[in-house]
Design a protein around this motif. Sequence first.
Motif, PDB file in Angstrom:
ATOM      1  N   GLY A   7      83.732  24.880  19.692  1.00 55.78           N
ATOM      2  CA  GLY A   7      83.245  25.049  21.062  1.00 55.78           C
ATOM      3  C   GLY A   7      81.976  25.885  21.183  1.00 55.78           C
ATOM      4  N   ILE A   8      81.279  26.102  20.081  1.00 58.32           N
ATOM      5  CA  ILE A   8      80.031  26.861  20.095  1.00 58.32           C
ATOM      6  C   ILE A   8      78.893  25.851  20.019  1.00 58.32           C
ATOM      7  N   TRP A   9      78.158  25.692  21.111  1.00 59.59           N
ATOM      8  CA  TRP A   9      77.140  24.657  21.205  1.00 59.59           C
ATOM      9  C   TRP A   9      75.721  25.196  21.082  1.00 59.59           C
ATOM     10  N   LYS A  10      75.544  26.499  21.127  1.00 58.73           N
ATOM     11  CA  LYS A  10      74.203  27.087  21.040  1.00 58.73           C
ATOM     12  C   LYS A  10      74.177  28.139  19.942  1.00 58.73           C
ATOM     13  N   SER A  11      73.035  28.196  19.257  1.00 60.18           N
ATOM     14  CA  SER A  11      72.902  29.171  18.176  1.00 60.18           C
ATOM     15  C   SER A  11      72.960  30.600  18.710  1.00 60.18           C
ATOM     16  N   THR A  12      72.513  30.798  19.946  1.00 59.99           N
ATOM     17  CA  THR A  12      72.562  32.146  20.524  1.00 59.99           C
ATOM     18  C   THR A  12      73.998  32.610  20.718  1.00 59.99           C
ATOM     19  N   GLU A  13      74.880  31.675  21.035  1.00 62.19           N
ATOM     20  CA  GLU A  13      76.296  32.020  21.192  1.00 62.19           C
ATOM     21  C   GLU A  13      76.899  32.423  19.852  1.00 62.19           C
ATOM     22  N   LEU A  14      76.590  31.676  18.801  1.00 62.16           N
ATOM     23  CA  LEU A  14      77.095  32.032  17.475  1.00 62.16           C
ATOM     24  C   LEU A  14      76.498  33.358  17.023  1.00 62.16           C
ATOM     25  N   ARG A  15      75.221  33.560  17.290  1.00 64.70           N
ATOM     26  CA  ARG A  15      74.561  34.812  16.914  1.00 64.70           C
ATOM     27  C   ARG A  15      75.220  35.999  17.622  1.00 64.70           C
ATOM     28  N   ARG A  17      78.368  36.149  18.703  1.00 62.48           N
ATOM     29  CA  ARG A  17      79.700  36.348  18.123  1.00 62.48           C
ATOM     30  C   ARG A  17      79.614  37.014  16.744  1.00 62.48           C
ATOM     31  N   LEU A  18      78.608  36.638  15.980  1.00 63.80           N
ATOM     32  CA  LEU A  18      78.427  37.284  14.673  1.00 63.80           C
ATOM     33  C   LEU A  18      78.075  38.756  14.839  1.00 63.80           C
ATOM     34  N   ALA A  19      77.243  39.066  15.831  1.00 64.56           N
ATOM     35  CA  ALA A  19      76.889  40.466  16.095  1.00 64.56           C
ATOM     36  C   ALA A  19      78.122  41.264  16.502  1.00 64.56           C
ATOM     37  N   GLU A  20      78.992  40.663  17.288  1.00 66.85           N
ATOM     38  CA  GLU A  20      80.240  41.342  17.684  1.00 66.85           C
ATOM     39  C   GLU A  20      81.125  41.612  16.467  1.00 66.85           C
ATOM     40  N   ALA A  21      81.010  40.761  15.443  1.00 66.56           N
ATOM     41  CA  ALA A  21      81.797  40.938  14.223  1.00 66.56           C
ATOM     42  C   ALA A  21      81.096  41.854  13.227  1.00 66.56           C
ATOM     43  N   GLY A  22      79.893  42.341  13.587  1.00 62.17           N
ATOM     44  CA  GLY A  22      79.190  43.290  12.731  1.00 62.17           C
ATOM     45  C   GLY A  22      78.080  42.698  11.884  1.00 62.17           C
ATOM     46  N   LEU A  23      77.705  41.448  12.125  1.00 60.21           N
ATOM     47  CA  LEU A  23      76.651  40.809  11.351  1.00 60.21           C
ATOM     48  C   LEU A  23      75.467  40.516  12.257  1.00 60.21           C
ATOM     49  N   GLU A  24      74.410  41.312  12.087  1.00 59.23           N
ATOM     50  CA  GLU A  24      73.173  41.103  12.850  1.00 59.23           C
ATOM     51  C   GLU A  24      72.291  40.134  12.075  1.00 59.23           C
ATOM     52  N   ILE A  25      71.973  39.000  12.679  1.00 58.63           N
ATOM     53  CA  ILE A  25      71.139  37.987  12.034  1.00 58.63           C
ATOM     54  C   ILE A  25      69.849  37.842  12.825  1.00 58.63           C
ATOM     55  N   SER A  26      68.724  37.773  12.119  1.00 60.09           N
ATOM     56  CA  SER A  26      67.434  37.588  12.791  1.00 60.09           C
ATOM     57  C   SER A  26      67.374  36.180  13.386  1.00 60.09           C
ATOM     58  N   ARG A  42      73.935  35.789   1.845  1.00 58.08           N
ATOM     59  CA  ARG A  42      74.767  36.678   1.032  1.00 58.08           C
ATOM     60  C   ARG A  42      76.227  36.287   1.192  1.00 58.08           C
ATOM     61  N   LEU A  43      77.015  36.515   0.155  1.00 58.95           N
ATOM     62  CA  LEU A  43      78.434  36.178   0.216  1.00 58.95           C
ATOM     63  C   LEU A  43      79.149  37.015   1.271  1.00 58.95           C
ATOM     64  N   ASP A  44      78.718  38.267   1.458  1.00 57.86           N
ATOM     65  CA  ASP A  44      79.319  39.099   2.497  1.00 57.86           C
ATOM     66  C   ASP A  44      79.086  38.487   3.879  1.00 57.86           C
ATOM     67  N   ASP A  45      77.857  37.973   4.092  1.00 57.75           N
ATOM     68  CA  ASP A  45      77.537  37.331   5.375  1.00 57.75           C
ATOM     69  C   ASP A  45      78.355  36.054   5.557  1.00 57.75           C
ATOM     70  N   LEU A  46      78.518  35.297   4.475  1.00 56.36           N
ATOM     71  CA  LEU A  46      79.308  34.074   4.540  1.00 56.36           C
ATOM     72  C   LEU A  46      80.750  34.379   4.925  1.00 56.36           C
ATOM     73  N   ASP A  47      81.257  35.484   4.435  1.00 59.58           N
ATOM     74  CA  ASP A  47      82.624  35.893   4.768  1.00 59.58           C
ATOM     75  C   ASP A  47      82.762  36.169   6.261  1.00 59.58           C
ATOM     76  N   VAL A  48      81.776  36.833   6.858  1.00 61.98           N
ATOM     77  CA  VAL A  48      81.807  37.123   8.297  1.00 61.98           C
ATOM     78  C   VAL A  48      81.696  35.827   9.097  1.00 61.98           C
ATOM     79  N   ILE A  49      80.804  34.947   8.675  1.00 61.44           N
ATOM     80  CA  ILE A  49      80.642  33.668   9.383  1.00 61.44           C
ATOM     81  C   ILE A  49      81.942  32.877   9.356  1.00 61.44           C
ATOM     82  N   CYS A  50      82.577  32.828   8.202  1.00 61.72           N
ATOM     83  CA  CYS A  50      83.860  32.120   8.092  1.00 61.72           C
ATOM     84  C   CYS A  50      84.933  32.763   8.964  1.00 61.72           C
ATOM     85  N   SER A  51      84.907  34.075   9.048  1.00 60.92           N
ATOM     86  CA  SER A  51      85.871  34.772   9.892  1.00 60.92           C
ATOM     87  C   SER A  51      85.651  34.441  11.362  1.00 60.92           C
TER      88      SER A  51
END
Length: 100
Positions: A7-15, A17-26, A42-51
């Motif tokens: 249900g995530i249709w925009k990259s800003t929405e995913l960005r 959610r990732l920031a809320e999980a502690g992953l700041e992406i440019s 990075r594998l650490d970033d991939l782990d957050v994205i998967c979460s």
Amino acid sequence: MVAAERGIWKSTELRRRLAEAGLEISGGKMSGLWTGTPTMIRLDDLDVICSVLDCSPAELMIREPEKVSARRPQAVRTASDAPPPAVVPRLGRNRSSPPA
């Protein structure tokens, strides 16, 4: 595709959610992830994205065997096939040529 399935249709929405999980992406890196052309992750970033997306890494990756085969070195020549290397003297500053 996995983001759309969640249900995530925009990259800003995913960005967000990732920031809320502690992953700041440019913005540039997010654009690469969203379009499927990341340069590196990075594998650490991939782990957050998967979460955040509640998925496994295998669901996010697409195999590209043609790119793997393109990276393989060409057949190595054997010693009998290769011509001997040319010897070229290197002349430094203010040095004369070697004797003839």
